[in-house]
Design an enzyme around this catalytic site. Sequence first.
Site, PDB file in Angstrom:
ATOM      1  N   ARG A 156      -0.459  -0.588  -8.584  1.00 22.35           N
ATOM      2  CA  ARG A 156      -2.214   0.225  -7.839  1.00 22.35           C
ATOM      3  C   ARG A 156      -2.196   1.209  -8.572  1.00 22.35           C
ATOM      4  NH1 ARG A 156      -2.923  -0.879  -2.643  1.00 22.35           N
ATOM      5  NH2 ARG A 156      -2.814  -3.223  -2.417  1.00 22.35           N
TER       6      ARG A 156
ATOM      7  N   ASP B 141       0.570  -1.233   0.210  1.00 22.28           N
ATOM      8  CA  ASP B 141      -0.004   0.460  -0.139  1.00 22.28           C
ATOM      9  C   ASP B 141       1.031   1.266   0.020  1.00 22.28           C
ATOM     10  OD1 ASP B 141      -2.248  -1.665   0.382  1.00 22.28           O
ATOM     11  OD2 ASP B 141      -2.848  -1.044   2.086  1.00 22.28           O
TER      12      ASP B 141
HETATM   13  P1  FDA Z   1     -14.328   7.735  -6.146  1.00 21.17           P
HETATM   14  O1  FDA Z   1     -14.259   7.620  -4.864  1.00 21.17           O
HETATM   15  O2  FDA Z   1     -13.742   9.557  -6.614  1.00 21.17           O
HETATM   16  O3  FDA Z   1     -15.815   8.209  -6.815  1.00 21.17           O
HETATM   17  C1  FDA Z   1     -15.473   8.435  -8.497  1.00 21.17           C
HETATM   18  C2  FDA Z   1     -17.045   7.280  -8.235  1.00 21.17           C
HETATM   19  O4  FDA Z   1     -16.879   6.054  -8.583  1.00 21.17           O
HETATM   20  C3  FDA Z   1     -18.341   8.291  -7.966  1.00 21.17           C
HETATM   21  O5  FDA Z   1     -18.973   9.443  -8.988  1.00 21.17           O
HETATM   22  C4  FDA Z   1     -19.089   7.131  -8.169  1.00 21.17           C
HETATM   23  O6  FDA Z   1     -19.823   7.217  -9.233  1.00 21.17           O
HETATM   24  C5  FDA Z   1     -18.013   6.089  -8.100  1.00 21.17           C
HETATM   25  N1  FDA Z   1     -18.524   5.192  -6.265  1.00 21.17           N
HETATM   26  C6  FDA Z   1     -17.512   5.599  -5.372  1.00 21.17           C
HETATM   27  N2  FDA Z   1     -17.967   4.914  -4.562  1.00 21.17           N
HETATM   28  C7  FDA Z   1     -19.180   4.397  -4.690  1.00 21.17           C
HETATM   29  C8  FDA Z   1     -19.755   4.068  -3.647  1.00 21.17           C
HETATM   30  N3  FDA Z   1     -19.966   3.426  -3.285  1.00 21.17           N
HETATM   31  N4  FDA Z   1     -21.119   3.392  -4.371  1.00 21.17           N
HETATM   32  C9  FDA Z   1     -21.344   3.740  -5.681  1.00 21.17           C
HETATM   33  N5  FDA Z   1     -20.712   4.722  -6.842  1.00 21.17           N
HETATM   34  C10 FDA Z   1     -19.103   4.694  -5.842  1.00 21.17           C
HETATM   35  N6  FDA Z   1      -5.720   4.733  -0.601  1.00 21.17           N
HETATM   36  C11 FDA Z   1      -4.096   5.047  -1.299  1.00 21.17           C
HETATM   37  O7  FDA Z   1      -4.232   6.297  -0.605  1.00 21.17           O
HETATM   38  N7  FDA Z   1      -2.872   3.999  -0.610  1.00 21.17           N
HETATM   39  C12 FDA Z   1      -3.703   2.528  -1.464  1.00 21.17           C
HETATM   40  O8  FDA Z   1      -2.339   1.920  -1.222  1.00 21.17           O
HETATM   41  C13 FDA Z   1      -4.534   2.172  -1.307  1.00 21.17           C
HETATM   42  N8  FDA Z   1      -5.548   1.515  -1.999  1.00 21.17           N
HETATM   43  C14 FDA Z   1      -6.332   1.222  -2.450  1.00 21.17           C
HETATM   44  C15 FDA Z   1      -7.046   0.292  -3.130  1.00 21.17           C
HETATM   45  C16 FDA Z   1      -7.934  -0.387  -3.731  1.00 21.17           C
HETATM   46  C17 FDA Z   1      -8.279  -1.810  -4.135  1.00 21.17           C
HETATM   47  C18 FDA Z   1      -9.340   0.059  -3.762  1.00 21.17           C
HETATM   48  C19 FDA Z   1      -9.958   0.320  -4.668  1.00 21.17           C
HETATM   49  C20 FDA Z   1      -8.460   2.345  -3.117  1.00 21.17           C
HETATM   50  C21 FDA Z   1      -7.000   2.470  -2.731  1.00 21.17           C
HETATM   51  N9  FDA Z   1      -6.895   3.640  -1.561  1.00 21.17           N
HETATM   52  C22 FDA Z   1      -5.449   3.630  -1.831  1.00 21.17           C
HETATM   53  C23 FDA Z   1      -8.151   4.260  -2.397  1.00 21.17           C
HETATM   54  C24 FDA Z   1      -8.426   5.180  -2.946  1.00 21.17           C
HETATM   55  O9  FDA Z   1      -6.946   6.083  -2.911  1.00 21.17           O
HETATM   56  C25 FDA Z   1      -9.413   6.288  -3.126  1.00 21.17           C
HETATM   57  O10 FDA Z   1      -9.162   7.230  -2.047  1.00 21.17           O
HETATM   58  C26 FDA Z   1     -10.888   5.484  -2.800  1.00 21.17           C
HETATM   59  O11 FDA Z   1     -10.611   4.561  -4.041  1.00 21.17           O
HETATM   60  C27 FDA Z   1     -11.807   6.065  -3.640  1.00 21.17           C
HETATM   61  O12 FDA Z   1     -11.627   6.469  -5.155  1.00 21.17           O
HETATM   62  P2  FDA Z   1     -12.329   5.794  -6.473  1.00 21.17           P
HETATM   63  O13 FDA Z   1     -11.643   5.871  -7.710  1.00 21.17           O
HETATM   64  O14 FDA Z   1     -13.023   4.297  -5.995  1.00 21.17           O
HETATM   65  O15 FDA Z   1     -13.439   7.277  -6.317  1.00 21.17           O
END
Ligand code: FDA
Length: 311
Positions: free
Chosen positions: A183, A132
Amino acid sequence: MTLLRNFFIGLSTNETARNFVKHFGPARQLSRRFVAGESLDEAIAVSKALNANGIKVILNSVGESVSNQAEAQQSAQNYQDLLQRVKAEGIEASITIKPSQVGLAFDPDFCYEAIADIVQSARELDILVEIDIEGSPDVEATLRMYHRLLDTFEGGVRQAVQSYLHRTPADVKRLIERGGGIRLVKGAYQELPEIALQDKKAINQACLDIIEMMLTPDALDRGAYLVLGSHDPLLIEALLEKAKTQNIKAEQFEIQMLLGVRRDEQQRLADLGYQMRVYVPYGPAWYPYFMRRLAERPANVFFILRAMVGK
Ligand code: FDA
C-alpha cells in the site's frame, strides 16, 4: 502550511487538546466524519453502508504504541475478535494492523508471532491483512517482519510503504522480488530531512516512480500487487492512465482512501469499476488519528473555529 501541519501533529499528543476535542460538540462532530466511532458496532455499520455502495473497507482499531506485554496481547486479541466479527457480519473488509500496537518496540518476536497468528486466522476466514507503516524508528523492524510473513504465508498480507522515505525505493525493489503486496502512501509522520523528502513535489515524484516500478510486466509477473493509498488526483490519474495504456485490468490494483475524505471521488471510482477500499478507523483512542487528518488539511479546523466564535 508546514507550521500548521506541525502544530496539529504536536496537538496529537496533547492531553488538554484531547479533552477539548472530545467534549466540544462541533469538534467531536467533525471527528465523526473521519472516525467511524468508538465502538466496533459503529465501524460495522459504517462498513455496511460503504459496502452497499460497492466500496470495500479496511478496518483499523485505532491506537498507538503500547508499552507492555499485557497491552500488546490485548491488542492482538482485539484483532482476532475483529476477524471473527468481520466474518460473522459478512462484510467486504480487510483489517490493518499497527505493529506498535502489538509490541514491536519492546518485543519484536512477540509482535511477529502475534501478527503471524492473526494472519493465520485471517487466512482461514479468507480475510486479507494489511500492515500499517509508522514513524521511521519502526520502519526497519516492520519491513523485516513483513519479509518473515512472506516466508511463511507467501500471499494474503500487504505492507504499507511511505514514498517520502529515502529508503523506500530500495525497500520496494526487494518487495517486488518477493512478489509482495504494497500500500503506497506518502507518509504521515514528521521526519527529518536526512530520513525523508520534505518537498511535496519530490514526494509526489517518488510516488510516481514507485507506481512505475510496481506496474512493470516483471513486477506483475512476480505477483507484486499495488495499492495506492492517496486522495491526490495527480497520483490517481497517473495510475489510471498507466493502467489504461499498459492494459492492466482493474482487478490488478486497488485505490484506497480514508473515511470521510473525497467521498464523491470514492464513489465515482467505485462506480467506474475500480477497486476502491476505504480505511475505516474506530475505537476509543481515535484522537491522535483525527489530529493527523487535521494536520493534512488544516482548512477543516476553520469549521471548528467558526463554531467556537458562534458564526
Ligand atoms: P495530500 O494530503 O498530499 O493531498 C494531495 C491532494 O489530494 C490535495 O492537493 C487535494 O487535491 C487532494 N485532497 C487531499 N485531501 C483532500 C480532501 N480532504 N478533500 C479534497 N481533496 C483532498 N500514512 C502512514 O504514514 N502510514 C500508513 O500506514 C498510512 N496508511 C494510509 C492508508 C490509506 C488508505 C491512506 C489514504 C493514507 C494512509 N496514510 C498512511 C496517510 C498518508 O501517508 C498521507 O498522509 C495522507 O494520505 C495524505 O496524503 P495524500 O496522498 O492523500 O495527499
